[in-house]
Design a protein around this motif. Structure first.
Motif, PDB file in Angstrom:
ATOM      1  N   UNK A  12       0.863  -1.188   0.000  1.00 24.49           N
ATOM      2  CA  UNK A  12       0.000   0.000   0.000  1.00 24.49           C
ATOM      3  C   UNK A  12       0.899   1.237   0.000  1.00 24.49           C
ATOM      4  N   UNK A  15       1.189   3.469   3.205  1.00 26.48           N
ATOM      5  CA  UNK A  15       1.525   2.925   4.523  1.00 26.48           C
ATOM      6  C   UNK A  15       3.029   2.717   4.677  1.00 26.48           C
ATOM      7  N   UNK A  18       5.471  -0.147   3.502  1.00 29.76           N
ATOM      8  CA  UNK A  18       4.679  -1.047   2.679  1.00 29.76           C
ATOM      9  C   UNK A  18       4.707  -0.632   1.202  1.00 29.76           C
ATOM     10  N   UNK A  47      -2.592  -4.624  -3.367  1.00 25.08           N
ATOM     11  CA  UNK A  47      -2.491  -4.360  -1.929  1.00 25.08           C
ATOM     12  C   UNK A  47      -2.064  -5.633  -1.196  1.00 25.08           C
ATOM     13  N   UNK A  48      -2.762  -6.693  -1.542  1.00 23.42           N
ATOM     14  CA  UNK A  48      -2.531  -7.984  -0.904  1.00 23.42           C
ATOM     15  C   UNK A  48      -2.741  -9.067  -1.949  1.00 23.42           C
ATOM     16  N   UNK A  68       7.473  -5.961   1.002  1.00 23.77           N
ATOM     17  CA  UNK A  68       8.119  -5.578   2.255  1.00 23.77           C
ATOM     18  C   UNK A  68       8.214  -6.810   3.143  1.00 23.77           C
ATOM     19  N   UNK A  91      -8.977 -12.547  10.893  1.00 25.83           N
ATOM     20  CA  UNK A  91      -9.372 -11.325  10.199  1.00 25.83           C
ATOM     21  C   UNK A  91      -8.523 -11.064   8.963  1.00 25.83           C
TER      22      UNK A  91
ATOM     23  N   UNK B  24      -0.139  -7.488  10.458  1.00 26.79           N
ATOM     24  CA  UNK B  24      -0.831  -6.217  10.294  1.00 26.79           C
ATOM     25  C   UNK B  24      -1.722  -6.255   9.068  1.00 26.79           C
ATOM     26  N   UNK B  25      -1.992  -7.443   8.586  1.00 27.78           N
ATOM     27  CA  UNK B  25      -2.633  -7.536   7.285  1.00 27.78           C
ATOM     28  C   UNK B  25      -3.975  -6.833   7.242  1.00 27.78           C
ATOM     29  N   UNK B  26      -4.969  -7.308   7.946  1.00 23.77           N
ATOM     30  CA  UNK B  26      -6.182  -6.538   8.033  1.00 23.77           C
ATOM     31  C   UNK B  26      -6.464  -6.255   9.439  1.00 23.77           C
ATOM     32  N   UNK B  27      -5.697  -5.829  10.149  1.00 27.31           N
ATOM     33  CA  UNK B  27      -6.151  -5.504  11.419  1.00 27.31           C
ATOM     34  C   UNK B  27      -5.343  -6.080  12.481  1.00 27.31           C
ATOM     35  N   UNK B  72      -6.981   3.885  -0.142  1.00 30.49           N
ATOM     36  CA  UNK B  72      -5.749   3.463   0.543  1.00 30.49           C
ATOM     37  C   UNK B  72      -6.037   2.967   1.956  1.00 30.49           C
ATOM     38  N   UNK B  73      -7.263   3.226   2.415  1.00 27.56           N
ATOM     39  CA  UNK B  73      -7.627   2.801   3.767  1.00 27.56           C
ATOM     40  C   UNK B  73      -7.754   1.293   3.845  1.00 27.56           C
ATOM     41  N   UNK B  74      -8.263   0.681   2.787  1.00 32.02           N
ATOM     42  CA  UNK B  74      -8.677  -0.710   2.920  1.00 32.02           C
ATOM     43  C   UNK B  74      -8.349  -1.488   1.669  1.00 32.02           C
ATOM     44  N   UNK B  75      -7.594  -2.576   1.829  1.00 36.35           N
ATOM     45  CA  UNK B  75      -7.282  -3.421   0.696  1.00 36.35           C
ATOM     46  C   UNK B  75      -8.344  -4.450   0.409  1.00 36.35           C
ATOM     47  N   UNK B 458      -8.523  -3.132   9.969  1.00 39.16           N
ATOM     48  CA  UNK B 458      -7.705  -1.970   9.633  1.00 39.16           C
ATOM     49  C   UNK B 458      -7.350  -1.969   8.167  1.00 39.16           C
ATOM     50  N   UNK B 459      -6.686  -2.951   7.730  1.00 38.58           N
ATOM     51  CA  UNK B 459      -6.452  -3.261   6.322  1.00 38.58           C
ATOM     52  C   UNK B 459      -5.385  -2.514   5.547  1.00 38.58           C
ATOM     53  N   UNK B 460      -5.185  -3.146   4.376  1.00 40.21           N
ATOM     54  CA  UNK B 460      -4.399  -2.535   3.310  1.00 40.21           C
ATOM     55  C   UNK B 460      -2.947  -2.305   3.653  1.00 40.21           C
ATOM     56  N   UNK B 461      -2.402  -3.163   4.432  1.00 38.80           N
ATOM     57  CA  UNK B 461      -0.956  -3.201   4.548  1.00 38.80           C
ATOM     58  C   UNK B 461      -0.554  -4.660   4.529  1.00 38.80           C
ATOM     59  N   UNK B 462       0.637  -4.906   4.164  1.00 38.34           N
ATOM     60  CA  UNK B 462       1.014  -6.286   3.949  1.00 38.34           C
ATOM     61  C   UNK B 462       2.516  -6.414   4.153  1.00 38.34           C
ATOM     62  N   UNK B 463       2.929  -7.482   4.787  1.00 34.22           N
ATOM     63  CA  UNK B 463       4.358  -7.740   4.906  1.00 34.22           C
ATOM     64  C   UNK B 463       4.576  -9.232   5.028  1.00 34.22           C
TER      65      UNK B 463
END
Lengths: 173, 497
Positions: A12, A15, A18, A47-48, A68, A91, B24-27, B72-75, B458-463
């Motif tokens: 994203x 973020x 990320x 995004x994912x 990342x 989740x 931290x993927x969705x929350x 960008x808030x939510x993937x 929460x969403x929209x980040x990924x690692x």
């Protein structure tokens, strides 16, 4: 579908660290165009990773996932990835690269293409933040490797580069 | 009622179990369970430990950027935010009524989003639990396990999801970061070629969605005792309904019912939401707890999403889905169904409705029109509400004379369901965990209850490289007694303290 090599950048842009995957993809798109190589690759920004990304692998010779990476001590990691199962959390909707590869044969009945992961060390993912300086530095190292990979997009070459990447620096020296 | 399990009298004397997804993927949700010396459950909380901060992120931005920025808030449901923000910005640019093309293209986009999201949730997240059992082997309890045992089910899940994403791509311009919806309308319509490509597959999507409803009904029929009782609590429910009382995901007015199904308010203009909904803050979670103002915080909480929508509406406009809705309502003999696992049944009814609606829209030439935008006298405040896949989504903005956003308030679907999810896991913890030795399978029961609501925390980040689940058992003296971790590849390991 076009391009024998699928490159996925996951992240994203809003973020923090990320964003490194999508930022590398932006540079790569220009770099490939400049060299007339765009036809050999198809670039995906996500995004994912999700189940339907398995279908993006159809007809590919190679796949690369850029992301990342939180749990690494090296600024940049590169190596092969095989099909895996994935335990889902309560989740999360996201898949790992290995899980996408695992979905592929169930949907298509065929073996997935050879695949590799390019990981960039990352630490902070706050909404609205920029990538940290250390992550930007790691991204530069990853960019050099990414260019090498795209100059020689073959399984054997990437396997060799993965071996070099895994070799401790003391042995290389 | 398990409200009492929210706060134990002497938590310092209790043992603590934490289900903490580090990802931290969705929350960044975490479940903590406090047990007494006899392993009886005394306190259960679903926490959200990340501060979203989005409202501040959007302040100072020009209003026309907002429908794109909010994605960008939510993937997981970026389209929902894209459209809710667009509706709010319609008010800012003075749009009284969208052109037929704009409204239908937006609806097509939104119903594509509902289809892909519901397909993903059912086939990918929930079917492993439902098909194999809540305490089945961890490595099998995933989409790959489903694919191995039920290959056609897994294949259809992927293709339904892919089709919904294609609808989004055609209407929004891209699979992610779409720009199709803009203040006052849309910036593109559907070409004949795009329409024909989607039409070629839509009949399969309708048929497969119908089969998915049949599958979830079959699961209920095989074990009604489980499906009707697992995590059950009673509450009110709220959703948008169309002017004629029909189910509508894109637009309408607010309707709320109490736990027995009696209407509390109806056809409330959603721009007046703040007069009907308030939010309570609790010190142990960043996620607020909304409630209906007229009933107060303790009695006024409610649930949203498929289970609320299908029972809140009077009918569904598409015939196959309405027939399924009637069967669902008849199943409980006219009383509301509150079972969390019934979310899956209603979610599939909604997926069928989405597929039928997409089919109808694809046959409507208005989606190929060229009258895309309508505007009027600008305003300084805009409120947009839609029914996102997970439930009612509220976007509220104010802009200044320079057209910059000065205030942003979002109430997302998962926030509406905050208290409901807490209630569900309290019931499950009390029923399945009290007095038992903790195992991964038992803890998955908690996750099954949460998953039923399809939360998006929460969403929209990924690692890469994070654990999906971590469980820590801590004694009353604060000493760590045990730790159980489930890794990203599905394996489970136990670390001795």
């Amino acid at each position: 579908m076009s391009g024998a090599v699928a490159i996925f950048a996951v992240g994203n842009r809003s973020r923090g660290d990320d964003a490194v995957g999508p930022l590398l993809l932006d540079r790569l798109r220009v770099w490939l165009d400049d060299r007339g190589l765009s036809g050999d690759f198809e670039l995906f920004e996500e995004y994912q990773l999700q189940v339907e990304n398995a279908l993006d692998l159809e007809g590919r010779r190679l796949a690369l996932f850029i992301d990342a990476c939180r749990e690494t001590t090296e600024p940049v990691t590169f190596g092969p990835v095989g099909a895996t199962a994935l335990g889902v959390g309560h989740s999360t909707h996201s898949l790992s690269p290995g899980a996408v590869l695992g979905v592929y044969p169930r949907v298509t009945g065929e073996a997935p293409p050879a695949a590799f992961v390019l990981g960039i060390r990352a630490a902070q993912f706050d909404l609205g933040s920029e990538p940290a300086q250390a992550t930007s530095d790691a991204m530069e190292a990853a960019w050099a490797l990414l260019c090498s990979l795209c100059r020689c997009p073959s399984h054997a070459e990437w396997q060799t580069m993965a071996t070099i990447a895994r070799t401790p620096r003391t042995q290389i020296a | 009622m398990t409200y009492g399990l929210e706060t134990a009298e002497h938590p310092e004397q209790l043992r603590r179990v934490a289900i903490d997804p580090v990802s931290r993927v969705e929350g960044h949700g975490k479940v903590t369970i406090l047990l007494d010396d006899d392993d009886k459950v005394r306190q259960v909380r679903l926490h959200v430990v990340e501060f979203r901060g989005f409202e501040r992120f959007i302040q100072g931005r020009p209003y026309w950027e907002v429908p794109v920025m909010v994605q960008r808030l939510c993937g997981i449901c970026p389209v929902s935010h894209h459209l809710a923000a667009s509706k709010a910005m319609d008010a800012i640019v003075g749009t009284k009524r969208l052109t037929p093309t704009a409204e239908k293209v937006r609806r097509l986009m939104h119903y594509g989003q509902i289809l892909q999201s519901h397909a993903l949730h059912f086939f990918h997240l929930c079917s492993p639990d439902l098909l194999f059992g809540f305490a089945s082997e961890v490595a099998k309890r995933n989409i790959v396990g489903v694919a191995a045992a039920h290959p056609e089910t897994a294949r259809r899940g992927v293709l339904l999801r892919r089709f919904g994403q294609e609808v989004i791509r055609v209407t929004a311009g891209k699979r992610i970061h779409g720009t199709g919806s803009i203040p006052g309308g849309v910036n593109k319509s559907v070409t004949r070629e795009e329409r024909d490509v989607l039409l070629a597959d839509i009949y399969d999507m309708v048929a497969w969605s119908r089969d998915a409803v049949a599958l979830v009904k079959q699961l209920h029929g095989q074990d009604p005792a489980l499906y009707n009782s697992f995590g059950v609590f009673r509450s009110g429910m709220m959703s948008l309904v169309a002017p004629d009382g029909a189910l509508d995901f894109y637009d309408g007015s607010l309707r709320a019912r109490d736990e027995s199904g009696a209407i509390l308010f109806d056809h409330v203009n959603y721009r007046e939401y703040a007069s009907y909904i308030r939010e309570e803050v609790k010190p142990w979670s960043y996620m607020k707890f909304p409630f209906l103002s007229s009933l107060g915080a303790e009695k006024g909480w409610y649930k949203v999403g498929p289970l609320a929508r299908v029972q809140n509406c009077d009918h569904i406009a598409s015939p196959l889905a309405d027939a399924e809705r009637r069967e669902f309502v008849d199943y409980a003999g006219g009383s509301p169904i509150h079972a969390p696992l019934a979310y899956h049944w209603t979610r599939m009814i909604e997926m069928l409705h989405a597929a039928e609606t997409i089919k109808d829209l694809l046959h409507d030439d208005d989606i190929m029109g060229d009258d895309l935008v309508s505007t009027g006298e600008h305003a300084r405040e805009g409120i947009g509400v839609i029914e996102a896949p997970r439930g009612t989504l509220i976007h509220h903005y104010r802009v200044n004379d320079d057209d910059l956003v000065t205030m942003c308030n979002l109430i997302v679907s998962t926030t509406h369901n905050n208290q409901a999810m807490n209630e569900a896991i309290r019931h499950v913890a009390k029923r399945y965990l009290s007095g038992h030795r903790l195992t991964e399978g038992l803890l998955n029961h908690i996750e099954v209850a949460i998953r039923a609501f399809d939360p998006c925390l929460s969403c929209a980040t990924h690692a890469l490289g994070q654990m999906a689940l971590e469980l820590t058992l801590v004694g009353a003296d604060g000493v760590e007694l045990d730790q159980l971790a489930r890794h990203g590849d599905g394996t489970v390991s136990r670390s001795p303290p």
